[in-house]
Design a protein around this motif. Structure first.
Motif, PDB file in Angstrom:
ATOM      1  N   GLU A 140      -3.660  -4.676  -3.831  1.00  0.00           N
ATOM      2  CA  GLU A 140      -2.419  -5.164  -3.223  1.00  0.00           C
ATOM      3  C   GLU A 140      -1.834  -4.058  -2.513  1.00  0.00           C
ATOM      4  OE1 GLU A 140      -0.029  -6.418  -6.379  1.00  0.00           O
ATOM      5  OE2 GLU A 140      -1.398  -8.162  -6.802  1.00  0.00           O
ATOM      6  N   VAL A 141      -1.000  -4.217  -1.300  1.00  0.00           N
ATOM      7  CA  VAL A 141      -0.473  -3.382  -0.445  1.00  0.00           C
ATOM      8  C   VAL A 141       0.804  -2.741  -1.156  1.00  0.00           C
ATOM      9  CG1 VAL A 141       0.468  -2.756   1.819  1.00  0.00           C
ATOM     10  CG2 VAL A 141      -1.442  -4.097   1.653  1.00  0.00           C
ATOM     11  N   LYS A 142       0.717  -1.358  -1.314  1.00  0.00           N
ATOM     12  CA  LYS A 142       2.196  -0.822  -1.695  1.00  0.00           C
ATOM     13  C   LYS A 142       2.783  -0.111  -0.598  1.00  0.00           C
ATOM     14  CE  LYS A 142       4.727   1.514  -4.927  1.00  0.00           C
ATOM     15  NZ  LYS A 142       5.865   0.790  -5.539  1.00  0.00           N
ATOM     16  N   VAL A 143       2.319   0.439   0.194  1.00  0.00           N
ATOM     17  CA  VAL A 143       3.315   1.239   1.055  1.00  0.00           C
ATOM     18  C   VAL A 143       2.746   0.939   2.534  1.00  0.00           C
ATOM     19  CG1 VAL A 143       3.572   3.465   1.915  1.00  0.00           C
ATOM     20  CG2 VAL A 143       3.320   3.222  -0.403  1.00  0.00           C
ATOM     21  N   GLY A 144       3.760   0.516   3.424  1.00  0.00           N
ATOM     22  CA  GLY A 144       3.475   0.089   4.778  1.00  0.00           C
ATOM     23  C   GLY A 144       2.505  -0.863   4.666  1.00  0.00           C
ATOM     24  N   GLU A 145       1.762  -1.086   5.610  1.00  0.00           N
ATOM     25  CA  GLU A 145       0.744  -2.009   6.052  1.00  0.00           C
ATOM     26  C   GLU A 145      -0.660  -1.924   5.482  1.00  0.00           C
ATOM     27  OE1 GLU A 145       0.720  -2.909  10.234  1.00  0.00           O
ATOM     28  OE2 GLU A 145       2.858  -3.501  10.158  1.00  0.00           O
ATOM     29  N   ARG A 146      -0.894  -0.738   5.220  1.00  0.00           N
ATOM     30  CA  ARG A 146      -2.472  -0.322   4.796  1.00  0.00           C
ATOM     31  C   ARG A 146      -2.475   0.128   3.432  1.00  0.00           C
ATOM     32  NH1 ARG A 146      -4.505   2.456  10.074  1.00  0.00           N
ATOM     33  NH2 ARG A 146      -5.231   3.723   8.538  1.00  0.00           N
ATOM     34  N   THR A 147      -1.399   0.937   2.982  1.00  0.00           N
ATOM     35  CA  THR A 147      -1.854   1.911   1.695  1.00  0.00           C
ATOM     36  C   THR A 147      -1.540   0.930   0.476  1.00  0.00           C
ATOM     37  OG1 THR A 147      -0.729   3.602   2.871  1.00  0.00           O
ATOM     38  CG2 THR A 147      -1.106   3.702   0.530  1.00  0.00           C
ATOM     39  N   THR A 148      -2.881   0.928  -0.250  1.00  0.00           N
ATOM     40  CA  THR A 148      -2.766  -0.192  -1.352  1.00  0.00           C
ATOM     41  C   THR A 148      -2.428   0.833  -2.551  1.00  0.00           C
ATOM     42  OG1 THR A 148      -5.047   0.834  -1.821  1.00  0.00           O
ATOM     43  CG2 THR A 148      -4.915  -1.235  -0.080  1.00  0.00           C
ATOM     44  N   TRP A 149      -2.184  -0.176  -3.573  1.00  0.00           N
ATOM     45  CA  TRP A 149      -1.962   0.338  -5.054  1.00  0.00           C
ATOM     46  C   TRP A 149      -3.086   1.613  -5.285  1.00  0.00           C
ATOM     47  CZ3 TRP A 149       2.141   1.041  -8.323  1.00  0.00           C
ATOM     48  CH2 TRP A 149       3.140   0.127  -8.240  1.00  0.00           C
ATOM     49  N   ALA A 150      -4.217   1.282  -5.029  1.00  0.00           N
ATOM     50  CA  ALA A 150      -5.265   2.203  -5.422  1.00  0.00           C
ATOM     51  C   ALA A 150      -5.008   3.577  -4.966  1.00  0.00           C
ATOM     52  CB  ALA A 150      -6.513   1.588  -5.228  1.00  0.00           C
ATOM     53  N   ALA A 151      -4.735   3.605  -3.506  1.00  0.00           N
ATOM     54  CA  ALA A 151      -4.482   4.943  -2.798  1.00  0.00           C
ATOM     55  C   ALA A 151      -3.112   5.362  -3.469  1.00  0.00           C
ATOM     56  CB  ALA A 151      -4.547   4.596  -1.399  1.00  0.00           C
ATOM     57  N   TYR A 152      -2.191   4.785  -3.655  1.00  0.00           N
ATOM     58  CA  TYR A 152      -0.841   5.148  -3.895  1.00  0.00           C
ATOM     59  C   TYR A 152      -0.989   5.763  -5.265  1.00  0.00           C
ATOM     60  CZ  TYR A 152       3.991   4.787  -5.494  1.00  0.00           C
ATOM     61  OH  TYR A 152       5.589   5.045  -5.652  1.00  0.00           O
ATOM     62  N   LEU A 153      -1.616   5.089  -6.474  1.00  0.00           N
ATOM     63  CA  LEU A 153      -1.580   5.712  -7.837  1.00  0.00           C
ATOM     64  C   LEU A 153      -2.456   6.703  -7.565  1.00  0.00           C
ATOM     65  CD1 LEU A 153      -2.158   2.307  -9.418  1.00  0.00           C
ATOM     66  CD2 LEU A 153      -0.150   3.494  -9.602  1.00  0.00           C
ATOM     67  N   GLY A 154      -3.577   6.700  -6.929  1.00  0.00           N
ATOM     68  CA  GLY A 154      -4.888   7.878  -6.835  1.00  0.00           C
ATOM     69  C   GLY A 154      -3.694   9.354  -6.617  1.00  0.00           C
ATOM     70  N   LEU A 155      -2.997   9.173  -5.585  1.00  0.00           N
ATOM     71  CA  LEU A 155      -2.315  10.139  -4.918  1.00  0.00           C
ATOM     72  C   LEU A 155      -1.162  10.658  -5.896  1.00  0.00           C
ATOM     73  CD1 LEU A 155      -1.864   9.263  -1.371  1.00  0.00           C
ATOM     74  CD2 LEU A 155      -3.159  11.186  -1.960  1.00  0.00           C
ATOM     75  N   PHE A 156      -0.491   9.915  -6.528  1.00  0.00           N
ATOM     76  CA  PHE A 156       0.509  10.165  -7.613  1.00  0.00           C
ATOM     77  C   PHE A 156      -0.244  10.691  -8.989  1.00  0.00           C
ATOM     78  CE2 PHE A 156       4.045   8.252  -5.286  1.00  0.00           C
ATOM     79  CZ  PHE A 156       4.839   9.101  -5.624  1.00  0.00           C
ATOM     80  N   LYS A 157      -1.330  10.281  -9.185  1.00  0.00           N
ATOM     81  CA  LYS A 157      -1.905  11.009 -10.357  1.00  0.00           C
ATOM     82  C   LYS A 157      -2.477  12.187 -10.075  1.00  0.00           C
ATOM     83  CE  LYS A 157      -3.387   6.443 -12.246  1.00  0.00           C
ATOM     84  NZ  LYS A 157      -4.311   5.388 -12.375  1.00  0.00           N
ATOM     85  N   HIS A 158      -2.741  12.444  -8.995  1.00  0.00           N
ATOM     86  CA  HIS A 158      -3.110  13.982  -8.318  1.00  0.00           C
ATOM     87  C   HIS A 158      -1.848  14.677  -8.514  1.00  0.00           C
ATOM     88  CE1 HIS A 158      -7.055  12.378  -6.436  1.00  0.00           C
ATOM     89  NE2 HIS A 158      -7.326  13.794  -6.465  1.00  0.00           N
ATOM     90  N   GLU A 159      -0.772  14.225  -8.026  1.00  0.00           N
ATOM     91  CA  GLU A 159       0.285  15.187  -8.199  1.00  0.00           C
ATOM     92  C   GLU A 159       0.790  15.402  -9.562  1.00  0.00           C
ATOM     93  OE1 GLU A 159       1.855  16.717  -5.546  1.00  0.00           O
ATOM     94  OE2 GLU A 159       0.235  15.746  -4.518  1.00  0.00           O
ATOM     95  N   THR A 160       0.579  14.438 -10.496  1.00  0.00           N
ATOM     96  CA  THR A 160       0.980  14.492 -11.719  1.00  0.00           C
ATOM     97  C   THR A 160      -0.037  15.600 -12.450  1.00  0.00           C
ATOM     98  OG1 THR A 160       1.655  12.176 -11.817  1.00  0.00           O
ATOM     99  CG2 THR A 160       1.267  13.103 -14.023  1.00  0.00           C
ATOM    100  N   ALA A 161      -1.272  15.615 -12.085  1.00  0.00           N
ATOM    101  CA  ALA A 161      -2.352  16.893 -12.466  1.00  0.00           C
ATOM    102  C   ALA A 161      -1.846  18.041 -12.302  1.00  0.00           C
ATOM    103  CB  ALA A 161      -3.449  16.092 -12.250  1.00  0.00           C
ATOM    104  N   TRP A 162      -1.418  18.152 -11.237  1.00  0.00           N
ATOM    105  CA  TRP A 162      -1.290  19.661 -10.883  1.00  0.00           C
ATOM    106  C   TRP A 162      -0.695  20.738 -11.844  1.00  0.00           C
ATOM    107  CZ3 TRP A 162      -5.201  19.360  -8.031  1.00  0.00           C
ATOM    108  CH2 TRP A 162      -5.291  18.671  -6.817  1.00  0.00           C
ATOM    109  N   PRO A 163       0.544  20.262 -12.377  1.00  0.00           N
ATOM    110  CA  PRO A 163       1.314  21.178 -13.302  1.00  0.00           C
ATOM    111  C   PRO A 163       0.376  21.513 -14.410  1.00  0.00           C
ATOM    112  CG  PRO A 163       2.946  19.744 -12.379  1.00  0.00           C
ATOM    113  CD  PRO A 163       1.482  19.201 -12.160  1.00  0.00           C
TER     114      PRO A 163
END
Length: 288
Positions: A140-163
């Motif tokens: 399912e599209v989460k952001v804009g016209e092309r960014t899916t939940w898969a991409a959105y969640l993956g990026l946020f999970k990366h950001e959560t992992a850094w600290p």
């Protein structure tokens, strides 16, 4: 989601309460801080998420790559290194990295996997009450016209992992690691080199994200005492979680078209790159 909240506050600098009131925008009780910030600052992904990568993805989806980046992007771009190292070298026949002792490497990789699984759980807890999103939800599209939940969640999970990763690696291998470093081909020698933060910042400021085309950015690089790359890891958060982690193939329009991501990393960094995922742990995926 304390890690994401802290990251957003420290790196993104969300609005004060007085600013929020003046905009007349309220956040619901389940709004994640970066999402709440985005409601108040539409389109300012780099400011609200602290993620230059997410900002780039959204810009690509909107067709605005190449636009002059904001000050927030410039600041974030300079902070890609996770350790204070003076120089980074890529191994060769004359200069081979000194491998970590087996017991220390085991501890390091266990901590990397722990942080990845923690990030997976925290983000899923917030968005899906601890469950992994379904295959349909992932598409399912989460952001804009092309960014899916898969991409959105993956990026946020990366950001959560850094600290979590910084804390663990500072304890086990302090000043001998890099988080999401960038490497480029030196046009004069044709050899791969590490791109310092100030160099990346200047390129993005001058050319936008398109100026980084052809570079690579593994998630974690471990160095020996001489600054030689000895291990490289890429974090993957498959969506749904039942999927296996795998290397992507660069597609049409990419500088390294038809190259498998892992093959390119190995060719560039002279080490066997490994994938890290919540379900699979540290792995060497089969060739597709």
């Amino acid at each position: 989601m304390r890690l994401l909240v802290l990251l957003a506050v420290l790196q993104a600098g969300c609005l004060s309460e007085s600013d929020e009131a003046s905009l007349g925008v309220e956040c619901g009780p389940r709004d994640l801080t970066p999402e709440c910030c985005l409601k108040k600052n539409p389109g300012q992904w780099e400011r609200c998420t602290g993620s230059s990568e997410l900002a780039r993805v959204v810009e690509e989806a909107a067709g605005t790559v190449g636009r002059a980046p904001s000050l927030a992007v410039k600041v974030i771009a300079t902070g890609t290194a996770g350790a204070m190292v003076t120089a980074v070298h890529i191994g060769s026949a004359e200069r081979r990295g000194v491998a970590l002792a087996a017991d220390l490497l085991k501890k390091v990789e266990e901590e990397i996997v722990r942080c990845v699984r923690r990030a997976e759980q925290e983000v899923n807890d917030y968005h899906f009450e601890g469950k992994s999103p379904t295959r349909e939800q992932c598409q399912e599209v989460k952001v804009g016209e092309r960014t899916t939940w898969a991409a959105y969640l993956g990026l946020f999970k990366h950001e959560t992992a850094w600290p979590c990763l910084r804390k663990a690696l500072d304890k086990l291998w302090k000043e001998k690691y890099l988080l999401h470093p960038r490497f480029y081909v030196d046009p004069q020698t044709g050899e791969w080199r590490h791109m310092p933060g100030d160099m990346m910042s200047q390129i993005v400021e001058r050319e936008g994200w398109s100026g980084l085309r052809g570079t690579i950015e593994p998630d974690i690089v471990l160095l020996d005492a001489n600054g030689v790359v000895i291990h490289a890891y890429d974090l993957k958060f498959p969506c749904p979680g039942s999927n296996s982690a795998k290397w992507e193939t660069y597609g049409q329009g990419d500088y390294w078209r038809d190259w498998l991501q892992g093959d390119l990393y190995e060719s560039a960094l002279k080490v066997q790159p490994l994938l890290v995922s919540p379900r699979g742990g540290v792995s060497i995926p089969k060739r597709q």
